[in-house]
Design a protein around this motif. Structure first.
Motif, mmCIF file in Angstrom:
data_model
loop_
_atom_site.group_PDB
_atom_site.id
_atom_site.type_symbol
_atom_site.label_atom_id
_atom_site.label_comp_id
_atom_site.label_asym_id
_atom_site.label_seq_id
_atom_site.Cartn_x
_atom_site.Cartn_y
_atom_site.Cartn_z
ATOM 1 N N GLU A 169 0.846 -1.303 0.064
ATOM 2 C CA GLU A 169 -0.172 -0.097 -0.052
ATOM 3 C C GLU A 169 0.979 1.311 -0.098
ATOM 4 O O GLU A 169 0.522 2.311 -0.799
ATOM 5 C CB GLU A 169 -0.950 0.024 1.274
ATOM 6 N N GLU A 170 2.043 1.418 0.830
ATOM 7 C CA GLU A 170 2.772 2.270 0.804
ATOM 8 C C GLU A 170 3.419 2.705 -0.506
ATOM 9 O O GLU A 170 3.578 3.733 -0.821
ATOM 10 C CB GLU A 170 3.804 2.210 1.868
ATOM 11 N N SER A 171 3.871 1.404 -1.099
ATOM 12 C CA SER A 171 4.504 1.747 -2.643
ATOM 13 C C SER A 171 3.414 2.274 -3.525
ATOM 14 O O SER A 171 3.833 3.022 -4.269
ATOM 15 C CB SER A 171 5.099 0.642 -2.917
ATOM 16 N N ALA A 172 2.320 1.988 -3.381
ATOM 17 C CA ALA A 172 1.197 2.312 -4.347
ATOM 18 C C ALA A 172 0.959 3.838 -4.157
ATOM 19 O O ALA A 172 0.835 4.608 -5.169
ATOM 20 C CB ALA A 172 0.075 1.676 -4.254
ATOM 21 N N ARG A 173 0.817 4.122 -2.829
ATOM 22 C CA ARG A 173 0.623 5.634 -2.381
ATOM 23 C C ARG A 173 1.961 6.477 -2.721
ATOM 24 O O ARG A 173 1.563 7.552 -3.544
ATOM 25 C CB ARG A 173 0.491 5.749 -1.091
ATOM 26 N N ILE A 174 2.985 6.040 -2.812
ATOM 27 C CA ILE A 174 4.435 6.985 -3.297
ATOM 28 C C ILE A 174 4.046 7.188 -4.854
ATOM 29 O O ILE A 174 4.291 8.113 -5.237
ATOM 30 C CB ILE A 174 5.305 5.956 -2.938
ATOM 31 N N ASP A 175 3.359 5.899 -5.510
ATOM 32 C CA ASP A 175 3.212 6.191 -6.927
ATOM 33 C C ASP A 175 2.204 7.071 -7.375
ATOM 34 O O ASP A 175 2.022 7.275 -8.510
ATOM 35 C CB ASP A 175 3.048 4.887 -7.573
ATOM 36 N N GLY A 176 1.416 7.544 -6.298
ATOM 37 C CA GLY A 176 0.299 8.432 -6.569
ATOM 38 C C GLY A 176 -1.164 7.925 -6.447
ATOM 39 O O GLY A 176 -2.260 8.355 -7.100
ATOM 40 N N SER A 177 -1.279 6.673 -6.212
ATOM 41 C CA SER A 177 -2.526 5.934 -6.094
ATOM 42 C C SER A 177 -3.614 6.330 -5.083
ATOM 43 O O SER A 177 -2.816 6.541 -3.934
ATOM 44 C CB SER A 177 -2.286 4.303 -5.930
ATOM 45 N N ARG A 181 -7.913 3.303 -6.418
ATOM 46 C CA ARG A 181 -7.081 2.614 -7.294
ATOM 47 C C ARG A 181 -6.472 1.541 -6.303
ATOM 48 O O ARG A 181 -6.030 0.549 -6.987
ATOM 49 C CB ARG A 181 -6.212 3.879 -7.946
ATOM 50 N N THR A 185 -6.857 -2.189 -7.884
ATOM 51 C CA THR A 185 -5.901 -2.787 -8.501
ATOM 52 C C THR A 185 -4.720 -3.573 -7.676
ATOM 53 O O THR A 185 -3.824 -4.522 -8.143
ATOM 54 C CB THR A 185 -4.627 -1.540 -9.267
#
Length: 288
Positions: A169-177, A181, A185
């Motif tokens: 989740e943290e990685s996805a949020r860093i990518d702007g999710s 999303r 996803t």
């Protein structure tokens, strides 16, 4: 590895016999119903118990398919199950995902209220009064909304969502999710076992709807398959008789054919979801 002893082998043989007996006790009634559905009425009345009819016939199925009441009830069951399961899964998934986040304000209170509803409820009469006040009587919405979320399923699915690694989740949020999303996803694909399991739970629940239907639906044209099945097995069809003055007498083959057709859709769906069943329940319950 410990070598098996005589006691181990004896226990294994006894367990195998016990399981075989239980399996036989479960499958024999099903085979009997299937045999009667392909039998003539004369054979049913003269032979007693049998698992293989001497003369196969499809008259029971053909008569049942030509019955207008059965076709309407089957269509209602399909609509109730398809739409109801979609509503159940959408609401349960969204609420479970929200309650799995520790940063959600009021999360403890909401979780308490969910558990509280598992132990206490308003009862049949208050629930009926609410449904009636909302104008949902004689509408499929009375069935869908009155059982939109089952608390047990919600709690187990919440536990499954909590088991997803926070690093993803943290990685996805860093990518702007955003949350939507992230859910669609990342979380949903990883939660397919839980989603498949509770889709099966809700599908069985909606397909077998009976008590809610007779409580909230007065229009016979809206009755689902289980209500029609009960009327057919216990008596002639009073709905058709009152409307046309003609009484429809159902043969034993037609009655058993109705049972077979009623059970068939779930038997066809179960193999596709069965591989996710154990994993979906155990992961959510253990880690929840």
């Amino acid at each position: 590895m410990r070598r098996s002893t005589g006691a181990d082998r004896t226990f294994g043989i006894a367990a195998a016999f016990m399981l075989a007996f239980c399996a036989l006790a479960a499958i024999l009634p099903l085979l009997y119903v299937l045999a009667i559905s392909f039998s003539t009425e004369k054979e049913y009345l003269t032979r007693g118990f049998y698992l293989l009819p001497k003369q196969f016939t499809l008259n029971g199925y053909l008569y049942l398919m030509s019955h207008p009441g059965f076709r309407i009830a089957f269509r209602n069951a399909v609509v109730i199950s398809a739409v109801g399961t979609s509503i159940n899964m959408a609401l349960t998934t969204l609420m479970a995902y929200g309650l799995s986040k520790t940063w959600l304000k009021g999360r403890a209170v909401i979780n308490f209220l969910v558990v509280f509803t598992m132990l206490f409820s308003g009862g049949i009469i208050p629930t009926y009064l609410v449904v009636n006040a909302l104008g949902l009587i004689d509408s499929f919405w009375s069935l869908w909304l009155s059982s939109a979320i089952i608390p047990f399923n919600l709690i187990v699915m919440r536990g499954f969502f909590r088991s997803v690694p926070t690093e993803l989740e943290e990685s996805a949020r860093i990518d702007g999710s955003g949350e939507w999303r992230l859910l669609l996803t990342i979380i949903a694909p990883l939660s397919l076992p839980a989603i498949a399991t509770f889709t099966l739970f809700y599908l069985v629940y909606n397909w077998n709807t009976y008590f809610s239907a007779i409580l909230y639906l007065n229009d016979n044209r809206l009755m689902p398959l289980q209500v029609f099945l009960r009327q057919m097995l216990l008596e002639d069809d009073p709905t058709i008789a009152n409307a046309t003055g003609i009484r429809y007498a159902f043969t034993p083959a037609a009655k058993m054919a109705a049972i077979v057709i009623t059970a068939l859709p779930l038997l066809l769906v179960f193999p596709f979801l069965q591989k996710h069943f154990t994993k979906g329940v155990l992961l959510g319950s253990v880690k929840g």
